[in-house]
Design an enzyme around this catalytic site. Structure first.
Site, PDB file in Angstrom:
ATOM      1  N   PHE A 125       0.830  -1.197   0.000  1.00 25.04           N
ATOM      2  CA  PHE A 125       0.000   0.000   0.000  1.00 25.04           C
ATOM      3  C   PHE A 125       0.872   1.258   0.000  1.00 25.04           C
ATOM      4  CE2 PHE A 125      -3.193  -3.146   1.612  1.00 25.04           C
ATOM      5  CZ  PHE A 125      -4.059  -3.054   0.536  1.00 25.04           C
ATOM      6  N   SER A 126       0.659   2.193   0.911  1.00 31.10           N
ATOM      7  CA  SER A 126       1.299   3.503   0.775  1.00 31.10           C
ATOM      8  C   SER A 126       2.773   3.545   1.133  1.00 31.10           C
ATOM      9  CB  SER A 126       0.534   4.544   1.585  1.00 31.10           C
ATOM     10  OG  SER A 126      -0.726   4.785   0.995  1.00 31.10           O
ATOM     11  N   VAL A 127       3.368   2.431   1.534  1.00 32.07           N
ATOM     12  CA  VAL A 127       4.834   2.379   1.577  1.00 32.07           C
ATOM     13  C   VAL A 127       5.373   2.706   0.182  1.00 32.07           C
ATOM     14  CG1 VAL A 127       6.821   0.845   1.898  1.00 32.07           C
ATOM     15  CG2 VAL A 127       4.924   0.784   3.528  1.00 32.07           C
TER      16      VAL A 127
END
Length: 407
Positions: A125-127
């Protein structure tokens, strides 16, 4: 809500059988891949559910020396809610799928749960955003992007959109006035902004009669502006989509190739990675990267070492220093983020007042870098609450307790 043990994907029997019975299927077309507890299986099997572009590894695998310390399971902590628990219990409380701790470059702790394995390409995801931020900062350091230049100077297609007149730095630090709500549980009638973004990016089917934009870049170009740029930090994924567009246009590389050439192959990663793509083949820089736990730990260790890894300077030292400086705490204060009241956000990375940097993704994904303590923590998760507000009340005290125990 089912706890971690009851919702374990192996215990639930998701996708077991040849073919799996209808009652145990996890699917894209009916949305079950986005529902708890099904996504505890889905997050470790995203490449089987959505289209992706491959990010292959190459060459010899860079080492991660072992110095395991099983007594760390018994480290004690107190959550922000005042609950006492052990480190081992904190992993269940945060629905951890896998976790690895490095201390001065050695693996001191490593655990795997459910269907997640060392070679699993788990959704980050937003990593993913932090990789886009790194790439943008590298281009700034090379003089190919300019902090105060307007986005439309590099991508004319953004002219007239909500981000065309935002600066590169405002987009990097998510201090734009973009008209978009990052609400994963919106109760409004009709589609939420996140749902419309998901349809554009092929993470949800296009509904009959829906005529919204198709593709990540078309979606961000369709958004407007509702407040002036340069104000407080507000987390909005389309900022990263626009930043990715700038990075791809200036570097001449699609994001999958950039991650391959700038990170995955030079770093001697252990496993291939992948990134979700829309119907046009455009990668989802806002949250589509899929990679193994050990490889994202390598990224954290590279950052701890000032950008150097595997005998090469992967990221310029000046870029690493810029990222660890963080952003403006005054612009972040209104967020009231659990365990991080005096922190900041900059360069698509989260920061704590103690100097730690974090790459964070919904449902508990993360890379945590404490340079002063010599500690890197990489975690994969499938928490039932999407926002990390659902786990940070346990995560931050747990990380602080472990760092203290490691000395």
């Amino acid at each position: 809500m089912m706890d971690a043990a009851a919702s374990d994907p192996v215990a639930m029997g998701w996708m077991a059988g040849s073919p799996p019975p209808a009652a145990t299927q996890v699917r894209w077309d009916d949305g079950s891949m986005w529902r708890f507890p099904q996504y505890r299986w889905g997050f470790s099997h995203m490449r089987e559910l959505v289209p992706t572009a491959a990010i292959p590894r190459a060459g010899d695998v860079s080492p991660l020396p072992l110095a395991l310390r099983d007594e760390l399971d018994d480290v004690t902590l107190t959550t922000l809610a005042g609950q006492a628990m052990s480190w081992r219990q904190s992993l269940a409380a945060t629905y951890t799928d896998a976790i690895l701790v490095l201390h001065h470059g050695r693996v001191v702790y490593e655990r795997w749960f459910g269907v997640t394995r060392p070679d699993t390409q788990h959704i980050l995801f937003s990593v993913t955003k932090s990789f886009v931020g790194l790439a943008a900062e590298m281009l700034i350091a090379a003089g190919k992007l300019t902090d105060d230049a307007k986005a439309a100077n590099y991508v004319p297609e953004l002219q007239g959109s909500g981000l065309g007149n935002a600066t590169v730095r405002q987009i990097l630090d998510m201090r734009t006035g973009l008209a978009f709500s990052e609400d994963y549980v919106a109760g409004q009638q009709g589609l939420s902004d996140v749902q419309r973004m998901s349809i554009a990016g092929a993470w949800m089917p296009r509904l009959a009669g829906y005529d919204g934009p198709d593709g990540h870049f078309a979606f961000v170009a369709s958004l407007g502006q509702d407040v002036p740029h340069g104000g407080d930090f507000v987390y909005r994924t389309p900022n990263t989509t626009a930043l990715q567009w700038l990075v791809e246009r200036v570097s001449g590389l699609p994001l999958a190739a950039l991650i391959r050439d700038w990170f995955w192959q030079p770093m001697g990663m252990e496993a291939d990675a992948a990134i979700a793509v829309d119907r046009l083949g455009t990668a989802f820089g806002g949250g589509g990267l899929m990679a193994s736990l050990r490889d994202i730990a390598r990224v954290g260790e590279m950052m701890r070492l000032g950008g150097r890894w595997n005998g090469r300077q992967i990221v310029p030292q000046a870029v690493v220093a810029r990222i660890f400086r963080g952003g403006d705490p005054a612009a972040f204060a209104h967020v009231n983020y659990p365990g991080n009241p005096d922190g900041s956000y900059a360069s698509q990375w989260w920061h704590r007042a103690g100097g730690q940097a974090m790459a964070l993704g919904v449902h508990g994904q993360g890379i945590y870098v404490d340079r002063a303590a010599g500690v890197v923590i990489a975690r994969l998760g499938s928490h039932p609450v999407a926002s990390n507000r659902g786990n940070m009340g346990v995560t931050i005290p747990a990380y602080d307790a472990l760092v203290a125990a490691l000395g």
